[in-house]
Design a protein around this motif. Structure first.
Motif, PDB file in Angstrom:
ATOM      1  N   ARG A 407       0.838  -1.202   0.000  1.00 52.18           N
ATOM      2  CA  ARG A 407       0.000   0.000   0.000  1.00 52.18           C
ATOM      3  C   ARG A 407       0.873   1.253   0.000  1.00 52.18           C
ATOM      4  O   ARG A 407       0.564   2.234  -0.701  1.00 52.18           O
ATOM      5  CB  ARG A 407      -0.907  -0.025   1.219  1.00 52.18           C
ATOM      6  CG  ARG A 407      -1.840   1.167   1.311  1.00 52.18           C
ATOM      7  CD  ARG A 407      -2.748   1.038   2.523  1.00 52.18           C
ATOM      8  NE  ARG A 407      -3.628   2.194   2.612  1.00 52.18           N
ATOM      9  CZ  ARG A 407      -4.537   2.374   3.574  1.00 52.18           C
ATOM     10  NH1 ARG A 407      -4.673   1.430   4.523  1.00 52.18           N
ATOM     11  NH2 ARG A 407      -5.300   3.439   3.605  1.00 52.18           N
ATOM     12  N   ARG A 408       1.945   1.238   0.790  1.00 50.88           N
ATOM     13  CA  ARG A 408       2.840   2.411   0.791  1.00 50.88           C
ATOM     14  C   ARG A 408       3.472   2.605  -0.579  1.00 50.88           C
ATOM     15  O   ARG A 408       3.580   3.739  -1.076  1.00 50.88           O
ATOM     16  CB  ARG A 408       3.910   2.220   1.869  1.00 50.88           C
ATOM     17  CG  ARG A 408       3.382   2.363   3.288  1.00 50.88           C
ATOM     18  CD  ARG A 408       4.539   2.450   4.289  1.00 50.88           C
ATOM     19  NE  ARG A 408       5.303   1.213   4.328  1.00 50.88           N
ATOM     20  CZ  ARG A 408       5.045   0.189   5.138  1.00 50.88           C
ATOM     21  NH1 ARG A 408       4.035   0.273   5.999  1.00 50.88           N
ATOM     22  NH2 ARG A 408       5.799  -0.892   5.134  1.00 50.88           N
ATOM     23  N   ASP A 409       3.890   1.491  -1.224  1.00 49.26           N
ATOM     24  CA  ASP A 409       4.484   1.609  -2.559  1.00 49.26           C
ATOM     25  C   ASP A 409       3.481   2.161  -3.559  1.00 49.26           C
ATOM     26  O   ASP A 409       3.819   3.020  -4.397  1.00 49.26           O
ATOM     27  CB  ASP A 409       5.001   0.244  -3.018  1.00 49.26           C
ATOM     28  CG  ASP A 409       6.149  -0.249  -2.153  1.00 49.26           C
ATOM     29  OD1 ASP A 409       6.784   0.596  -1.466  1.00 49.26           O
ATOM     30  OD2 ASP A 409       6.409  -1.476  -2.147  1.00 49.26           O
ATOM     31  N   LEU A 410       2.242   1.640  -3.488  1.00 52.84           N
ATOM     32  CA  LEU A 410       1.208   2.142  -4.405  1.00 52.84           C
ATOM     33  C   LEU A 410       0.914   3.609  -4.155  1.00 52.84           C
ATOM     34  O   LEU A 410       0.671   4.376  -5.103  1.00 52.84           O
ATOM     35  CB  LEU A 410      -0.064   1.307  -4.239  1.00 52.84           C
ATOM     36  CG  LEU A 410      -0.023  -0.114  -4.807  1.00 52.84           C
ATOM     37  CD1 LEU A 410      -1.313  -0.848  -4.483  1.00 52.84           C
ATOM     38  CD2 LEU A 410       0.185  -0.084  -6.314  1.00 52.84           C
ATOM     39  N   SER A 411       0.890   4.003  -2.893  1.00 57.78           N
ATOM     40  CA  SER A 411       0.662   5.419  -2.598  1.00 57.78           C
ATOM     41  C   SER A 411       1.758   6.279  -3.207  1.00 57.78           C
ATOM     42  O   SER A 411       1.493   7.360  -3.770  1.00 57.78           O
ATOM     43  CB  SER A 411       0.603   5.623  -1.086  1.00 57.78           C
ATOM     44  OG  SER A 411      -0.466   4.887  -0.520  1.00 57.78           O
ATOM     45  N   LYS A 412       3.008   5.790  -3.132  1.00 52.98           N
ATOM     46  CA  LYS A 412       4.101   6.543  -3.750  1.00 52.98           C
ATOM     47  C   LYS A 412       3.921   6.629  -5.256  1.00 52.98           C
ATOM     48  O   LYS A 412       4.119   7.695  -5.870  1.00 52.98           O
ATOM     49  CB  LYS A 412       5.434   5.876  -3.414  1.00 52.98           C
ATOM     50  CG  LYS A 412       5.807   5.947  -1.945  1.00 52.98           C
ATOM     51  CD  LYS A 412       7.133   5.236  -1.682  1.00 52.98           C
ATOM     52  CE  LYS A 412       7.521   5.275  -0.206  1.00 52.98           C
ATOM     53  NZ  LYS A 412       8.793   4.557   0.052  1.00 52.98           N
ATOM     54  N   VAL A 413       3.528   5.495  -5.881  1.00 52.27           N
ATOM     55  CA  VAL A 413       3.328   5.490  -7.334  1.00 52.27           C
ATOM     56  C   VAL A 413       2.192   6.430  -7.718  1.00 52.27           C
ATOM     57  O   VAL A 413       2.279   7.183  -8.703  1.00 52.27           O
ATOM     58  CB  VAL A 413       3.055   4.052  -7.826  1.00 52.27           C
ATOM     59  CG1 VAL A 413       2.656   4.055  -9.290  1.00 52.27           C
ATOM     60  CG2 VAL A 413       4.287   3.183  -7.623  1.00 52.27           C
ATOM     61  N   ILE A 414       1.086   6.391  -6.921  1.00 56.77           N
ATOM     62  CA  ILE A 414      -0.052   7.270  -7.225  1.00 56.77           C
ATOM     63  C   ILE A 414       0.341   8.729  -7.104  1.00 56.77           C
ATOM     64  O   ILE A 414      -0.030   9.566  -7.945  1.00 56.77           O
ATOM     65  CB  ILE A 414      -1.224   6.933  -6.281  1.00 56.77           C
ATOM     66  CG1 ILE A 414      -1.790   5.550  -6.632  1.00 56.77           C
ATOM     67  CG2 ILE A 414      -2.318   7.987  -6.369  1.00 56.77           C
ATOM     68  CD1 ILE A 414      -2.819   5.043  -5.642  1.00 56.77           C
ATOM     69  N   ARG A 415       1.116   9.051  -6.060  1.00 59.76           N
ATOM     70  CA  ARG A 415       1.546  10.449  -5.907  1.00 59.76           C
ATOM     71  C   ARG A 415       2.456  10.864  -7.063  1.00 59.76           C
ATOM     72  O   ARG A 415       2.347  11.982  -7.580  1.00 59.76           O
ATOM     73  CB  ARG A 415       2.266  10.622  -4.561  1.00 59.76           C
ATOM     74  CG  ARG A 415       1.316  10.593  -3.370  1.00 59.76           C
ATOM     75  CD  ARG A 415       2.024  11.097  -2.109  1.00 59.76           C
ATOM     76  NE  ARG A 415       3.117  10.195  -1.731  1.00 59.76           N
ATOM     77  CZ  ARG A 415       2.982   9.149  -0.918  1.00 59.76           C
ATOM     78  NH1 ARG A 415       1.783   8.873  -0.413  1.00 59.76           N
ATOM     79  NH2 ARG A 415       4.015   8.402  -0.599  1.00 59.76           N
ATOM     80  N   ALA A 416       3.319   9.934  -7.501  1.00 55.42           N
ATOM     81  CA  ALA A 416       4.200  10.265  -8.626  1.00 55.42           C
ATOM     82  C   ALA A 416       3.391  10.463  -9.902  1.00 55.42           C
ATOM     83  O   ALA A 416       3.645  11.408 -10.676  1.00 55.42           O
ATOM     84  CB  ALA A 416       5.244   9.148  -8.812  1.00 55.42           C
ATOM     85  N   ILE A 417       2.404   9.575 -10.133  1.00 58.18           N
ATOM     86  CA  ILE A 417       1.558   9.708 -11.334  1.00 58.18           C
ATOM     87  C   ILE A 417       0.747  10.992 -11.273  1.00 58.18           C
ATOM     88  O   ILE A 417       0.597  11.708 -12.285  1.00 58.18           O
ATOM     89  CB  ILE A 417       0.654   8.479 -11.463  1.00 58.18           C
ATOM     90  CG1 ILE A 417       1.500   7.239 -11.768  1.00 58.18           C
ATOM     91  CG2 ILE A 417      -0.382   8.691 -12.556  1.00 58.18           C
ATOM     92  CD1 ILE A 417       0.710   5.947 -11.794  1.00 58.18           C
ATOM     93  N   ASP A 418       0.192  11.313 -10.078  1.00 55.07           N
ATOM     94  CA  ASP A 418      -0.569  12.558  -9.952  1.00 55.07           C
ATOM     95  C   ASP A 418       0.320  13.760 -10.228  1.00 55.07           C
ATOM     96  O   ASP A 418      -0.106  14.712 -10.911  1.00 55.07           O
ATOM     97  CB  ASP A 418      -1.167  12.655  -8.543  1.00 55.07           C
ATOM     98  CG  ASP A 418      -2.278  11.644  -8.326  1.00 55.07           C
ATOM     99  OD1 ASP A 418      -2.804  11.124  -9.343  1.00 55.07           O
ATOM    100  OD2 ASP A 418      -2.636  11.379  -7.159  1.00 55.07           O
ATOM    101  N   ALA A 419       1.524  13.708  -9.722  1.00 52.81           N
ATOM    102  CA  ALA A 419       2.444  14.827  -9.983  1.00 52.81           C
ATOM    103  C   ALA A 419       2.759  14.937 -11.471  1.00 52.81           C
ATOM    104  O   ALA A 419       2.799  16.040 -12.036  1.00 52.81           O
ATOM    105  CB  ALA A 419       3.729  14.634  -9.165  1.00 52.81           C
ATOM    106  N   GLU A 420       2.978  13.771 -12.120  1.00 51.95           N
ATOM    107  CA  GLU A 420       3.251  13.794 -13.555  1.00 51.95           C
ATOM    108  C   GLU A 420       2.053  14.325 -14.329  1.00 51.95           C
ATOM    109  O   GLU A 420       2.193  15.107 -15.274  1.00 51.95           O
ATOM    110  CB  GLU A 420       3.617  12.380 -14.019  1.00 51.95           C
ATOM    111  CG  GLU A 420       3.971  12.282 -15.492  1.00 51.95           C
ATOM    112  CD  GLU A 420       5.273  12.992 -15.819  1.00 51.95           C
ATOM    113  OE1 GLU A 420       5.491  13.316 -17.001  1.00 51.95           O
ATOM    114  OE2 GLU A 420       6.078  13.246 -14.881  1.00 51.95           O
TER     115      GLU A 420
END
Length: 572
Positions: A407-420
């Protein structure tokens, strides 16, 4: 021993009080030594012997029966035997009473059957009489309805006959008048023929008058024929009416005779029905008396059966108690012989262990048995179950940690995608907004247009507002623009996106249909700007748009044929 007994956290204090001072010894001799060395401790052996401050018991693994319990069991067995004898005596009396009740019930049942048979035959006779009465009543109603119908038909025939008789003189007078007119016409015809022979000069006039008279004579003859036909019909109808009147008279006589016969039969049937009703009433009273007697007999039988059931139940309980006492006595004797190698007489003669003051032997036995029940059975597999549960808990804990890490990894990926997404959207929006502003000024000289974000702080959920102000207009809603202006605004936004994110080719379907000549020229200028960087495929019916194309494709179909595509390259 306390460490081998486990329970829930709420009963630890109780377990400490019950088995906290309990010691396990290997044999009987060791247990005696430990008990003498530690008087306050409770010593038990694996064979079931128990030594404690409240008393010693040897061979507790068996039934645990003592001399007092054996004496108590013998007393209960004797009392149970006496109760069984008394119950057997009562059972014999109850069986005799039940036999008499059954015989009385059989006799009452036979009497009820005979009465029921007589009642059934009476009911059948009454039903037959009622059916005959209903049939007679229905026949009488049918005859009365037929008689009323015949009277109505006779009355209508009489009225018809009177009407025909009233019309007959008028018809006869009319016939005589027509005959007189016929004779007069014959005399007139003779005179006319004489005058025709004597007056040749007036021949034409006489011919015309003769033709008119001939025509009138024809019509009179037809009238006479019609009157003759009507008179013949009246004669036939009068004869038929006379025949119907005779038939109605005959039917009226038959109806009167049938009515008299039906009346006599009805009187006889009424008398017979009254007699049958009286007989039925008497039989009903007799049936009620028999039924009341039968109900009383059945109530007595039910009471006897209930008494018999109670006696049987008490006898069964006595038998069960006696069997239980015998079984317990046999178990106690067997336990004495097996565990202590003693006969019951020797056990009874053995001295009883000392008991606390004010406590009897049976009470002490019940107290110890209660302590054992409270302790409950020892679970030898508890340690294995605990280890299995601990292993399962550890596995689930590892799985939970793995899920949390994912879940922490997915949250990081989601934040990175949102930023992109925010970065790409912001740059794309800036380019499209700048291109839209430039293209809008190209399509609307002197006008201004721009794109705005509805929520600039939240680029992931924001919307886009399109502003368009043509030259000379102060409007804020696109719905207030004309059709051509809305088309140009849409084209400006579309080409702004094309310029920000180019594509190899673009397909447009009649986008210039609502444009006038001036705006069409601006649109073609915009197309000319993009034609060097991409291929534009435009579906159009505008001639000027076709002139600006490098290649034309047309779809045509001959009458009765299939469609085909025609292409033409334009040289410029």
């Amino acid at each position: 021993m306390r460490r081998h007994v486990r329970g829930s956290p709420g009963v630890d204090a109780l377990l400490d009080a019950l088995v906290g001072t309990t010691v396990v010894a290997e044999g009987w001799a060791d247990a005696v030594d430990v008990a003498l060395a530690h008087p306050d401790a409770v010593v038990v052996t694996r064979a079931g012997d128990r030594f404690g401050p409240t008393g010693w018991r040897v061979g507790a693994a068996g039934s645990g029966a003592t001399g007092a319990a054996l004496e108590e069991a013998r007393g209960r067995a004797s009392a149970a035997a006496q109760a069984a004898e008394a119950a057997a005596t009562r059972l014999g009396a109850a069986r005799a009473a039940a036999t008499e009740a059954r015989q009385a019930e059989v006799a009452a049942t036979k009497a009820v059957d005979r009465n029921a048979a007589r009642l059934s035959s009476s009911a059948d006779a009454a039903a037959r009489n009622e059916r005959d009465h209903r049939d007679a009543t229905d026949e009488r109603a049918t005859l009365q309805a037929g008689f009323v119908e015949l009277e109505d038909r006779a009355r209508r025939d009489a009225d018809r006959q009177a009407e025909l008789e009233a019309r007959l003189p008028a018809l006869e007078a009319e016939e005589a008048h027509l005959a007189e007119q016929g004779r007069a016409m014959a005399e007139a015809r003779a005179r006319l023929e004489d005058r025709a022979r004597s007056a040749t000069a007036a021949r034409n006039e006489h011919e015309v008058r003769s033709a008119g008279l001939a025509e009138r004579r024809t019509s009179l003859r037809q009238r006479i024929e019609q009157i003759d036909e009507r008179l013949s019909r009246h004669t036939v109808e009068r004869q038929e009416a006379e025949a119907r009147r005779v038939e109605l008279d005959r039917r009226a006589v038959a109806t009167d005779a049938l009515t008299a016969y039906v009346g006599e039969r009805l009187e006889l049937l009424d008398a017979e029905v009254g007699r049958l009703r009286e007989l039925r009433r008497q039989q009903s009273e007799a049936t009620r008396e028999v039924t009341a007697h039968l109900e009383a007999t059945r109530a007595e039988r039910a009471g006897a059966e209930r008494t018999l059931a109670e006696v049987r139940e008490r006898a069964q309980r006595a038998e069960l108690d006696e069997a239980e006492v015998k079984l317990r006595l046999e178990n106690a004797v067997e336990a004495l012989r097996r565990d202590l190698d003693l006969e019951p007489e020797a056990a009874m003669a053995a001295p009883a262990p000392e008991l606390p003051e004010g406590v009897t032997g049976p009470a002490r036995v019940r107290e110890l048995e209660r302590d054992l029940r409270i302790m409950g059975p020892i679970n030898p597999l508890a340690l294995e179950e605990f280890e299995a549960l601990q292993e399962r808990h550890q596995f689930l804990q590892d799985q939970l940690e793995d899920v949390k890490s994912s879940r922490r990894d997915l949250s990081k990926v989601i934040r990175a995608i949102d930023a992109e997404i925010v970065s790409v959207f912001a740059s794309a929006f800036a380019e499209v907004a700048q291109n839209y502003h430039e293209l809008f000024q190209m399509l609307f000289p002197g006008g201004s247009g721009k794109l705005k974000l509805t929520d600039p702080e939240n680029l992931l959920e924001t919307g886009i507002e399109v502003e368009a102000r043509p030259s000379g207009k102060n409007v804020r809603k696109l719905s207030l623009l004309s059709g051509g202006e809305r088309s140009l605004v849409a084209l400006a936004y579309l080409f702004a996106v094309f310029r920000a994110r180019p594509s190899p080719f673009y397909v447009m379907d009649e986008v210039e249909a609502a444009l006038d000549d001036v705006n069409l020229s601006r649109f073609l200028g915009l197309v000319h700007e993009f034609r060097d960087d991409a291929q534009l495929i435009i579906v159009s019916h505008q001639k000027r748009t076709m002139e600006a194309a490098d290649c034309l494709y047309g779809v045509t179909m001959q009458p009765g044929g299939s469609s085909r595509v025609i292409s033409e390259h334009v040289d410029k």
